[in-house]
Design an enzyme around this catalytic site. Structure first.
Site, mmCIF file in Angstrom:
data_model
loop_
_atom_site.group_PDB
_atom_site.id
_atom_site.type_symbol
_atom_site.label_atom_id
_atom_site.label_comp_id
_atom_site.label_asym_id
_atom_site.label_seq_id
_atom_site.Cartn_x
_atom_site.Cartn_y
_atom_site.Cartn_z
ATOM 1 N N GLY A 93 0.831 -1.209 0.000
ATOM 2 C CA GLY A 93 0.000 0.000 0.000
ATOM 3 C C GLY A 93 0.854 1.242 0.000
ATOM 4 N N ASN A 94 0.218 2.382 0.222
ATOM 5 C CA ASN A 94 0.982 3.617 0.346
ATOM 6 C C ASN A 94 0.309 4.529 1.366
ATOM 7 O OD1 ASN A 94 -0.867 5.572 -1.113
ATOM 8 N ND2 ASN A 94 -0.547 4.063 -2.731
ATOM 9 N N ARG A 95 0.949 5.652 1.666
ATOM 10 C CA ARG A 95 0.517 6.469 2.803
ATOM 11 C C ARG A 95 -0.516 7.531 2.452
ATOM 12 N NH1 ARG A 95 5.830 8.737 5.231
ATOM 13 N NH2 ARG A 95 4.304 10.095 6.223
ATOM 14 N N ALA B 278 -3.722 7.844 -5.144
ATOM 15 C CA ALA B 278 -2.392 7.297 -5.414
ATOM 16 C C ALA B 278 -2.539 5.798 -5.676
ATOM 17 C CB ALA B 278 -1.471 7.546 -4.219
#
Ligand code: CTP
Length: 409
Positions: free
Chosen positions: A211-213, A278
């Site tokens: 995943g990402n932030r 994102a």
């Protein structure tokens, strides 16, 4: 006399009246001078002392109190904003037909400021052609009618008809108030806009993901501000754990494939698509059906990745509708090959979008911040600098740029 913004909070006779107390609190705590005008039915749910204590102003439902001050005219005339929450089916019908049989309906006829209705009722009442016709009439006259939320209703029912989160309604009210002198505050009326927000998850097995932030804050700000400017808004939210913006249709997704399907589906009727999400560029080549176990010999499983589809490029190059404005976001750093803006201009051309919102992330700037600072690049070559400020302020510049592209065809 006060120079605080004057807000009239009209409260209709629905169970959601209790949520209007929270909206009232938010308004008074942020320096607004609020006069609460409940209907008689609203007082069956929440009593006048509650409204008086929370607002610090006297409360009346009908025109016969304080007659020498002509309240049925004065309250509306001197308001900077009228918010009706909850707006019942009955109240919408009265407002649409110009009836004036109590203080609130009189106030609605005398107000010349922006008027925001937040309807709440059972799904059947909301969907009834009579209610829908009344909503269309009010919108046609320049009122902002915020779509109700979906979810649990009174009793055992669920469906569309809930009053949106009061904190989110407050954000819309604040935005409308801030733009009331802008000439055409509801300039996105009649437009359908799609916003993606958050970060996707690509599963390795049922419990693990890449995943990402991305928090989704900028996408939420875009959705909120578009609602406040009158648009019909679809928010495609990837793993966003923030309150849903009032008035937006929210589609929850997890993976990039789901995000793509939801965005392309909604884009079929969209006048603008803003890709603030994102999406992960890569996903595991295979997703295991069972949880991956540690092996006894300590060997580590290989991680093979494949590339995800580029949704922004696909949307830009195969427009689902002529005239849809496509907006991308890019976080860039300068290097020996070029400046932040050089890289951004190349990305805009590569993807084929109309506008690119460029964040300079050299040195880790922007991430996790409630603020943002950006340049909005237009495919025509124009660049609009947006100084450090709230994500809502940047969102407004994005919508200004989208609206100007619509205007210039
Ligand atoms: N985007 C997308 N689909 C993807 C990846 C990104 O639609 N699979 C969108 C993002 O929502 C954003 C824009 O593309 O609006 C820019 O993303 P970015 O990651 O900067 O683009 P890349 O093409 O991945 O460029 P880079 O090689 O610089 O990472």
């Amino acid at each position: 006399m006060t120079d605080r913004p004057r807000v009239v909070l009209g409260v209709g006779g629905g169970i959601a009246a209790y949520k209007a107390c929270e909206l009232l609190r938010r308004l008074t705590e942020t320096g607004h001078d609020v006069t609460v005008v409940p209907t008689a039915a609203a007082l069956e749910f929440v009593g006048a002392p509650t409204w008086a204590a929370l607002s610090g102003n006297p409360v009346s439902t009908q025109v016969w109190d304080d007659v020498h001050r002509v309240p049925h005219v004065r309250i509306g005339q001197t308001a900077d904003l009228v918010v009706v929450a909850p707006a019942t089916a009955d109240l919408l019908a009265k407002a649409a037909n110009g009836l004036a049989d109590d203080l609130l309906t009189n106030t609605l006829l005398t107000a010349r400021c922006p008027v925001l209705f937040a309807p709440a009722m059972h799904t059947e009442m909301w969907e009834h052609p009579a209610t829908q016709a009344n909503v269309a009439t009010l919108r046609g006259r320049g009122a902002l009618v915020v779509e109700p939320a979906e979810g649990r209703l009174t009793g055992a029912d669920t469906g569309k008809g809930r009053l949106p989160d009061p904190g989110e309604l407050f954000e819309v009210a604040r935005d409308v108030l801030a733009r009331r002198d802008s000439g055409n505050a509801l300039d996105l009326t009649g437009r359908h806009v799609v916003v993606s927000a958050g970060g996707t998850r690509e599963y390795l097995d049922p419990v693990r993901f890449i995943g990402n932030r991305s928090s989704g804050l900028q996408g939420i700000a875009l959705a909120r501000t578009a609602v406040a400017r009158g648009a019909e808004v679809t928010l495609v939210a990837a793993n966003v754990s923030l309150p849903e913006p009032a008035g937006a249709k929210v589609v929850h997704v997890e993976t990039t494939a789901e995000l793509r399907d939801a965005v392309l589906g909604a884009a079929a009727t969209a006048d603008a698509v803003v890709m603030a999400a994102a999406p992960a560029d890569f996903r595991p080549a295979a997703q295991e059906q069972a949880k991956i176990k540690k092996s006894a010999d300590g060997s580590v499983p290989p991680l093979e990745l494949v590339q995800n589809p580029d949704i922004l490029a696909e949307l830009s190059q195969h427009r689902p509708r002529q005239g849809t404005v496509v907006v991308g976001f890019a976080a860039e750093t300068g290097d020996e090959h070029g400046s932040v803006l050089d890289h951004a201009a190349a990305k805009l051309a590569r993807k084929g979008c109309d506008l690119l919102v460029v964040n300079d992330v050299s040195g880790g700037r922007v991430f996790g911040s409630p603020d943002n600072e950006a340049v909005v690049l237009d495919a025509s070559g124009d660049a609009t600098g947006v100084p450090r400020g709230s994500k809502a302020a940047l969102a407004h510049v994005v919508w200004d740029s989208v609206a100007s592209r619509w205007q210039n065809g």
